[in-house]
Write an enzyme that holds these catalytic residues in place. Sequence first.
Site, PDB file in Angstrom:
ATOM      1  N   ARG A  47      -4.676 -36.037 -43.356  1.00  9.01           N
ATOM      2  CA  ARG A  47      -4.199 -34.658 -42.990  1.00  9.01           C
ATOM      3  C   ARG A  47      -2.829 -34.636 -43.120  1.00  9.01           C
ATOM      4  NH1 ARG A  47      -8.496 -30.811 -43.270  1.00  9.01           N
ATOM      5  NH2 ARG A  47     -10.035 -31.818 -42.376  1.00  9.01           N
ATOM      6  N   HIS A  72      -7.812   1.246 -20.711  1.00 13.82           N
ATOM      7  CA  HIS A  72      -8.082   0.076 -21.525  1.00 13.82           C
ATOM      8  C   HIS A  72      -9.511  -0.622 -21.414  1.00 13.82           C
ATOM      9  CE1 HIS A  72      -3.703   0.038 -22.014  1.00 13.82           C
ATOM     10  NE2 HIS A  72      -3.550  -0.342 -20.869  1.00 13.82           N
ATOM     11  N   PRO A  98      -5.889 -16.391 -23.699  1.00 13.43           N
ATOM     12  CA  PRO A  98      -6.723 -17.318 -22.887  1.00 13.43           C
ATOM     13  C   PRO A  98      -7.010 -18.424 -23.831  1.00 13.43           C
ATOM     14  CG  PRO A  98      -7.434 -15.025 -22.710  1.00 13.43           C
ATOM     15  CD  PRO A  98      -6.196 -15.026 -23.751  1.00 13.43           C
ATOM     16  N   GLU A  99      -6.773 -19.664 -23.501  1.00 13.08           N
ATOM     17  CA  GLU A  99      -7.320 -20.709 -24.104  1.00 13.08           C
ATOM     18  C   GLU A  99      -8.418 -21.311 -23.233  1.00 13.08           C
ATOM     19  OE1 GLU A  99      -3.996 -23.285 -25.183  1.00 13.08           O
ATOM     20  OE2 GLU A  99      -2.604 -21.489 -24.996  1.00 13.08           O
TER      21      GLU A  99
END
Length: 265
Positions: A145, A87, A2-3
């Site tokens: 960067r 689970h 999941p994001e």
Amino acid sequence: MPELPEVEVIVRELQPKIIGEEITRVVPIWHRTVVKHDYSPGDDRINAVERHGKYIIIRLDRGFVVVHLRMTGQLMVDAQIDPDARHLRAIIYLKSGKAILFFDSRKFGRIFLSRNLDVVLKNTGIDALSNDFTIKKFIHILKNRKVSIKSFLMDQHHVTGLGNIYIDESLFAAGIHPQTRVDALDAAQIRKLYKKIQIILRRAIDGMGTTISDYKTVGGGFGGYQNYLAVYGRQNKPCPVCHTPIKKIRINNRGTHYCPVCQGE
Ligand SMILES: [Zn+2]
């Protein structure tokens, strides 16, 4: 995994279900799931459910219960509590008789108990949908960067919430090759990427997130955004814009999808 959008969907679902409830105790079923700092909620009221990056923050009177789903974590709110359920890794008992159940087949997910939120979130950057994430700030943190833009966005210390799926989708929408070095991006590219990140995250939230394998909403539903992905998981399929087959490469050992025409070779 999941994001940000999937976690946001879960937070919005949790809010009406648990705000105002009291947590009586948090019981680990798998011993490593619950990480206790200096807090154990006991008859503590839930005042808010919020999100930072991929963290779910349950704000109580005296502390915080913070959940990170990692790979396969799922939350359910239920009055039927079976400690032997498959689970099931932890149970957060509520005074009403219900519980927040934490399922996690891979066992990487964690529930942190802390009086101080900073202790849990100390290594995370700016949330990609927060008001703090301004174009000015984005330009600032990108400065000098030398890593690829994909690696930079995967690193949650800078901007937090994006993962493999939404980075690939945002870079495609912005027309930027994922291996482009951050210091090689020009101002127009940065601006476009910034905009596309927000648009794609919001669209994914509207679509209830992306279900590739394990993600489910609190109500047990699936996301719908997987039907709208342009490049992620679509290797060898035609680019939705130019019909060139989508390529898959590895960057830092993560599968990375892009269009060799729209994003350059
Ligand atoms: Zn294309």
